[in-house]
Structure formats: C-alpha cells, structure tokens
Design an enzyme around this catalytic site. Structure first.
Site, PDB file in Angstrom:
ATOM      1  N   LYS A   1       0.781  -1.020  -0.001  1.00  0.00           N
ATOM      2  CA  LYS A   1       0.023  -0.005   0.122  1.00  0.00           C
ATOM      3  C   LYS A   1       0.753   1.189   0.116  1.00  0.00           C
ATOM      4  O   LYS A   1       0.450   2.333  -0.629  1.00  0.00           O
ATOM      5  CB  LYS A   1      -0.899  -0.061   1.128  1.00  0.00           C
TER       6      LYS A   1
ATOM      7  N   GLN B   1      -5.344  -2.120   9.240  1.00  0.00           N
ATOM      8  CA  GLN B   1      -5.015  -3.290   8.715  1.00  0.00           C
ATOM      9  C   GLN B   1      -5.731  -4.607   9.477  1.00  0.00           C
ATOM     10  O   GLN B   1      -5.417  -4.509  10.954  1.00  0.00           O
ATOM     11  CB  GLN B   1      -3.447  -3.710   8.554  1.00  0.00           C
TER      12      GLN B   1
ATOM     13  N   ASP C   1     -11.006   2.676   4.007  1.00  0.00           N
ATOM     14  CA  ASP C   1     -11.501   1.312   3.631  1.00  0.00           C
ATOM     15  C   ASP C   1     -12.953   0.902   3.444  1.00  0.00           C
ATOM     16  O   ASP C   1     -13.227  -0.088   3.175  1.00  0.00           O
ATOM     17  CB  ASP C   1     -11.073   0.425   4.893  1.00  0.00           C
TER      18      ASP C   1
HETATM   19  N1  LIG Z   1      -8.052  -2.789   6.535  1.00  0.00           N
HETATM   20  C1  LIG Z   1      -8.254  -3.827   5.624  1.00  0.00           C
HETATM   21  N2  LIG Z   1      -7.635  -4.999   6.017  1.00  0.00           N
HETATM   22  C2  LIG Z   1      -7.854  -6.137   5.145  1.00  0.00           C
HETATM   23  C3  LIG Z   1      -8.209  -5.900   3.783  1.00  0.00           C
HETATM   24  C4  LIG Z   1      -8.649  -4.896   3.533  1.00  0.00           C
HETATM   25  O1  LIG Z   1      -9.628  -4.427   2.327  1.00  0.00           O
HETATM   26  N3  LIG Z   1      -8.764  -3.631   4.505  1.00  0.00           N
HETATM   27  N4  LIG Z   1      -8.118  -6.946   3.037  1.00  0.00           N
HETATM   28  C5  LIG Z   1      -7.470  -8.084   3.292  1.00  0.00           C
HETATM   29  C6  LIG Z   1      -5.800  -8.027   2.733  1.00  0.00           C
HETATM   30  N5  LIG Z   1      -5.583  -7.063   1.612  1.00  0.00           N
HETATM   31  C7  LIG Z   1      -5.687  -5.727   2.097  1.00  0.00           C
HETATM   32  O2  LIG Z   1      -5.213  -5.286   3.080  1.00  0.00           O
HETATM   33  C8  LIG Z   1      -4.974  -7.353   0.485  1.00  0.00           C
HETATM   34  C9  LIG Z   1      -4.838  -8.516   0.007  1.00  0.00           C
HETATM   35  C10 LIG Z   1      -3.901  -8.996  -1.139  1.00  0.00           C
HETATM   36  C11 LIG Z   1      -3.312  -7.650  -1.674  1.00  0.00           C
HETATM   37  C12 LIG Z   1      -2.339  -8.215  -2.874  1.00  0.00           C
HETATM   38  O3  LIG Z   1      -2.048  -7.247  -3.697  1.00  0.00           O
HETATM   39  N6  LIG Z   1      -2.031  -9.444  -3.097  1.00  0.00           N
HETATM   40  C13 LIG Z   1      -1.204  -9.926  -4.092  1.00  0.00           C
HETATM   41  C14 LIG Z   1      -0.104 -10.664  -3.764  1.00  0.00           C
HETATM   42  C15 LIG Z   1       0.800  -9.920  -2.477  1.00  0.00           C
HETATM   43  C16 LIG Z   1       1.913 -11.109  -1.921  1.00  0.00           C
HETATM   44  O4  LIG Z   1       2.534 -11.420  -2.631  1.00  0.00           O
HETATM   45  O5  LIG Z   1       2.000 -10.959  -0.711  1.00  0.00           O
HETATM   46  C17 LIG Z   1      -2.045 -10.387  -5.367  1.00  0.00           C
HETATM   47  O6  LIG Z   1      -3.093 -11.038  -4.963  1.00  0.00           O
HETATM   48  O7  LIG Z   1      -1.475 -10.613  -6.250  1.00  0.00           O
HETATM   49  C18 LIG Z   1      -3.285  -6.803  -1.120  1.00  0.00           C
HETATM   50  C19 LIG Z   1      -4.303  -6.514  -0.045  1.00  0.00           C
HETATM   51  C20 LIG Z   1      -7.302  -8.362   4.443  1.00  0.00           C
HETATM   52  N7  LIG Z   1      -7.219  -7.338   5.351  1.00  0.00           N
END
Ligand SMILES: Nc1nc2c(c(=O)[nH]1)N[C@@H](CN(C=O)c1ccc(C(=O)N[C@@H](CCC(=O)O)C(=O)O)cc1)CN2
Length: 296
Positions: free
Chosen positions: A54, A98, A121
C-alpha cells in the site's frame, strides 16, 4: 488445458494507478495533498506485506503516506488513542487499520473510532450503512476495497452480471457481505447467494452458479469437477501453505488451478483481486481528497 480468459487484476490496477496519478497531480496543483495512514498491529507476515504494498502504491501515484506499526501487546485504549491522533492529523486525509486485529482487540469498536470522512477502507459503520441503504451515489462515500475491486475488475473486462446467479463463498465484513450488497444493486442486478460454514450443500450451489467468488481462505476448495462449465470464477481467498519442494511458505488461493479448464473467465490469485484491492484503496483516498477540495 486453459480455456478461461484471465481477469487480469495486475494490469487493470496498473491502468487505474496511471489515472489516479493524474488526479493526484491535479489536486496538488490546487494545493491539496492526499495522505494515507496505515495502522498495523502485530507481526503477521501477510499483513506486513500488504501494508508495504500500500505504501509502495502511494509513492507511485504521488500520495504521501505514514505508517503506524504497533506491537500486538497494545491495549484497546492505546490503539484508540492512535486513531484519535490520526483523526486530528491534517496531513492524513485518509487511513486504514489493517485487519485482522489481535483477538483481545474489539475490532468493531476500532472501526467505529475512525473518522468516517477519513475512512479509506469504507468499513466504518456510517459508510457500510450507506452501502446497505444504497445512498452512496458514485463518489459520495468510500466502498470497501475488495468488493469494489471485484466489481471494477469485471466492469473493465466488459463482463456483465445482470441476471446471473452469483455464489459468494465467505460472509466476512471485508469481502462477502458488502459484495452481496454491491452485486444486488440495480446497476449490476445479479442474484447473490452468500455461502458460509453453515451452508448445507455447497456442492449443489457451486454446480448451479454462473459466477463463483471464493473468499473462504480454504486452499483449493473450489475444484474443476464441481464448477458449472463456462462459469466466471474469482479467486479471492488466500492462505499461506508450506511448499513441499522448498519448505517455504507459499500463497495459495481458494480455487484449484484446474478450474481454468472449465471456467469462461478466471481471476487468478495472486494477480487478480489483490492488486485491485490496493487500487481501490488509492481510489478512496483520492476521492476523499477531491470531496474535501470541493468543500463537501
Ligand atoms: N483494513 C483492511 N484489512 C484487510 C483488507 C482490507 O481491504 N482492508 N483486505 C485483506 C488484505 N488486503 C488488504 O489489506 C490485501 C490482500 C492482497 C493484496 C495483494 O496485493 N495481493 C497480491 C499478492 C501479494 C503478496 O505476494 O503478498 C496478489 O493477489 O497478487 C493486497 C491487499 C485483509 N485485510
């Protein structure tokens, strides 16, 4: 054999970030600098990786950002005090906490403590309430990032869900519940079933669904032999499992890769909804700054 066309979240998010870069520079010309704050409690590697992403995104589009990384021994009162500081900080125009938070923290009370105007969010009860009441016209208030990212990903690939039966697996507050609300809006007009751990015959629902959104966090639970041929499948759930070959933790989605041979469209994981979640967070920050620049 892979028949499914790919809902490419990585490329789509990259395009959205280009669009946002221009909007941020227009804001800066008017003297408004959008700034994101992140609050991260504990040392979960997944959460650390998402938060780091982020901040990288913010730097890419010209949004300033600050991190508040806190120990998992923090008390409810101490954490609420951090939110009060961010609510009062003029440079932080939006922020997120988060999730998940440690078990001793009351998550709902924390989400409620966020100033709804700074809720990047879309998870404050006021903003979720607007979604329930269907009163948030485009750009009036933030939408939860993952459901919004899913809708935007489909829209930008010209995939229409009108009249389709959508099965959402998982009823969590960040994905399943708000996604059901978004997809049943008149503009989208899908029919949604929200499946969960109490669902009696998931296989029956799966076999009938035109669209499957898997957000349960159970590795490869959606198998090719259970999915209706031609279904649109989005893999949202993620688990870290040990790779038997390397012994290292590896990201695994809810959808078995063989589903690509029966689906018409597939949003992979990684590379699908995850990058879109981050792009929608940036969108929320920019839109909040645009609202405040317009005096709303
Ligand atoms: N406050 C929040 N917490 C969480 C949220 C949210 O929307 N707000 N969602 C999820 C986790 N999440 C955001 O925080 C999130 C999940 C996945 C990715 C992402 O970019 N994934 C990549 C792989 C990343 C890696 O290799 O580690 C992908 O899918 O290509 C970003 C954000 C739970 N918590």
């Amino acid at each position: 054999m892979n028949n499914a066309r790919i809902l490419d979240g990585k490329a789509t998010a990259a395009r959205i970030k280009e669009e946002l870069t221009e909007r941020v520079s227009a804001l800066r010309e008017r003297g408004v600098t959008p700034g994101l704050g992140t609050v991260l409690v504990g040392d979960d590697p997944g959460s650390h990786s998402y938060v780091a992403g982020k901040h990288r995104d913010c730097a890419q589009v010209g949004i300033t950002s600050v991190r508040r990384d806190l120990p998992d021994t923090i008390t409810q009162e101490e954490l609420e005090a951090v939110l009060d500081e961010l609510n009062a900080d003029a440079a932080t125009t939006g922020y997120i906490v988060q999730l998940p938070l440690p078990a001793h923290i009351d998550t709902n009370a924390i989400l409620e403590r966020i100033d709804p105007a700074k809720d990047a969010d879309g998870l404050h009860p006021t903003n979720l309430g607007k979604l329930v009441l269907n009163v948030n016209a485009p750009m009036d208030s933030p939408l939860p990032c993952t459901p919004h990212g899913i809708v935007e990903l489909l829209l930008r690939h010209d995939v229409e869900l009108k009249g389709l039966d959508v099965l959402v697996v998982g009823r969590g507050v960040t994905v399943g519940r708000p996604l059901g609300l978004l997809l049943t809006r008149k503009q989208i007009n899908a029919t949604v079933t929200l499946a969960h751990t109490g669902t009696v015959d998931l296989a029956d629902h799966l076999g009938r669904a035109d669209v499957v959104v898997a957000a349960a966090g159970i590795p490869h639970m959606i198998r090719a032999d259970r999915v209706k041929p031609g279904a649109i499948v989005l893999d949202v759930g993620v688990s870290r499992v040990e790779d038997p070959e390397t012994g290292r933790a590896k990201l695994t989605g809810d959808v078995d890769p063989a589903v690509a041979s029966v689906a018409s469209w597939l949003s992979p994981n990684p590379g699908g909804v995850g990058p879109m979640t981050r792009a929608m967070l940036l969108t929320n920050v920019v839109e909040a700054a645009e609202r405040s620049a317009a005096g709303n």
